[in-house]
Design an enzyme around this catalytic site. Structure first.
Site, PDB file in Angstrom:
ATOM      1  N   ASP A   4       0.876  -1.177   0.000  1.00 56.33           N
ATOM      2  CA  ASP A   4       0.000   0.000   0.000  1.00 56.33           C
ATOM      3  C   ASP A   4       0.916   1.231   0.000  1.00 56.33           C
ATOM      4  OD1 ASP A   4       0.844   0.364   2.604  1.00 56.33           O
ATOM      5  OD2 ASP A   4      -1.162   0.406   3.495  1.00 56.33           O
ATOM      6  N   CYS A  17       2.859  -3.245   4.036  1.00 53.25           N
ATOM      7  CA  CYS A  17       2.072  -2.049   4.370  1.00 53.25           C
ATOM      8  C   CYS A  17       2.798  -1.376   5.545  1.00 53.25           C
ATOM      9  CB  CYS A  17       0.600  -2.372   4.639  1.00 53.25           C
ATOM     10  SG  CYS A  17       0.245  -3.372   6.097  1.00 53.25           S
ATOM     11  N   THR A  22       2.400  -1.642   8.856  1.00 50.54           N
ATOM     12  CA  THR A  22       2.743  -2.625   9.896  1.00 50.54           C
ATOM     13  C   THR A  22       2.897  -4.036   9.346  1.00 50.54           C
ATOM     14  OG1 THR A  22       0.398  -3.046  10.249  1.00 50.54           O
ATOM     15  CG2 THR A  22       1.433  -1.377  11.671  1.00 50.54           C
ATOM     16  N   HIS A  69       8.030 -24.382   8.770  1.00 50.36           N
ATOM     17  CA  HIS A  69       6.915 -25.023   9.474  1.00 50.36           C
ATOM     18  C   HIS A  69       5.551 -24.718   8.863  1.00 50.36           C
ATOM     19  CE1 HIS A  69       9.048 -25.850  13.606  1.00 50.36           C
ATOM     20  NE2 HIS A  69       9.733 -26.303  12.562  1.00 50.36           N
ATOM     21  N   HIS A  85       4.561 -31.100  10.154  1.00 50.90           N
ATOM     22  CA  HIS A  85       4.131 -29.747   9.791  1.00 50.90           C
ATOM     23  C   HIS A  85       3.152 -29.778   8.613  1.00 50.90           C
ATOM     24  CE1 HIS A  85       7.039 -28.405  12.622  1.00 50.90           C
ATOM     25  NE2 HIS A  85       8.004 -29.042  11.979  1.00 50.90           N
TER      26      HIS A  85
HETATM   27  C1  RB5 Z   1      -1.912   2.938   6.518  1.00 52.73           C
HETATM   28  O1  RB5 Z   1      -1.866   4.126   7.228  1.00 52.73           O
HETATM   29  C2  RB5 Z   1      -1.799   1.753   7.482  1.00 52.73           C
HETATM   30  O2  RB5 Z   1      -2.958   1.642   8.231  1.00 52.73           O
HETATM   31  C3  RB5 Z   1      -1.532   0.471   6.720  1.00 52.73           C
HETATM   32  O3  RB5 Z   1      -0.397   0.607   5.939  1.00 52.73           O
HETATM   33  C4  RB5 Z   1      -1.302  -0.772   7.552  1.00 52.73           C
HETATM   34  O4  RB5 Z   1      -0.336  -0.549   8.527  1.00 52.73           O
HETATM   35  C5  RB5 Z   1      -2.499  -1.459   8.050  1.00 52.73           C
HETATM   36  O5  RB5 Z   1      -2.447  -2.531   8.633  1.00 52.73           O
END
Ligand code: RB5
Length: 155
Positions: A8, A65, A67, A98, A133
């Site tokens: 993203d 993304c 996180t 695994h 596994h």
């Molecule tokens: C975008 O701001 C953020 O929410 C997205 O990149 C991600 O971390 C969501 O899980």
């Protein structure tokens, strides 16, 4: 070996560096977007990468993304896909050994490029161990089948 990559906007800044790193190993990587850092929705790109991997047997994916959480959640909704949110070489190794993960997910806001490279190395170099596994992964597949049959009733 072939990879697909999608991010993203919050993972976009790592995309070119990751592509260059994969290509430097002589491995093909196909960019599924986005093409700019303009705001997009992570589910669209998690799904896009998961579907590409599902439809190209033996291929792998990388999704990024902010996180790694949202994009991996979305990818894991695609039947048969195991996207692993990893934070270091150990988790990336175990995701292959695994869990037989086909997709490596991580957060651009969480890990630095040195860690990213070590996760990619681990993911590429580690084979699925199979054995006990494999039976556990098969149980994940069973959940998928149950979920898809519920899905048939939801319109
Ligand atoms: C975008 O701001 C953020 O929410 C997205 O990149 C991600 O971390 C969501 O899980």
């Amino acid at each position: 070996m072939k990879f697909y990559i999608a991010t993203d906007h919050a993972g976009f800044h790592y995309k070119e560096q990751v592509k260059d790193y994969i290509k430097s190993k002589g491995i093909e990587i196909i960019d599924l977007g986005p093409d700019s850092a303009d705001r997009v929705d992570y589910p669209d790109y998690g799904k896009k990468c998961a579907e590409a991997v599902k439809n190209d047997e033996g291929s792998f994916g990388i999704i990024i993304c902010g996180t790694g959480i949202g994009i991996s959640m979305a990818a894991n909704k695609v039947e048969g896909i195991r996207a692993a949110l990893c934070h270091d070489a150990y988790t990336a190794t175990m995701a292959r050994a695994h869990n037989n993960a086909q997709i490596l997910a991580f957060g651009e806001r969480v890990v630095g490029m040195g860690v990213v490279q070590s996760m990619i190395d681990a993911f590429i170099e580690t084979e699925f161990e199979g054995g006990r596994h494999a039976a556990r992964v098969e149980k994940i597949n069973e959940i998928d089948k149950e979920r898809c049959s519920y899905g048939a009733d939801i319109k």
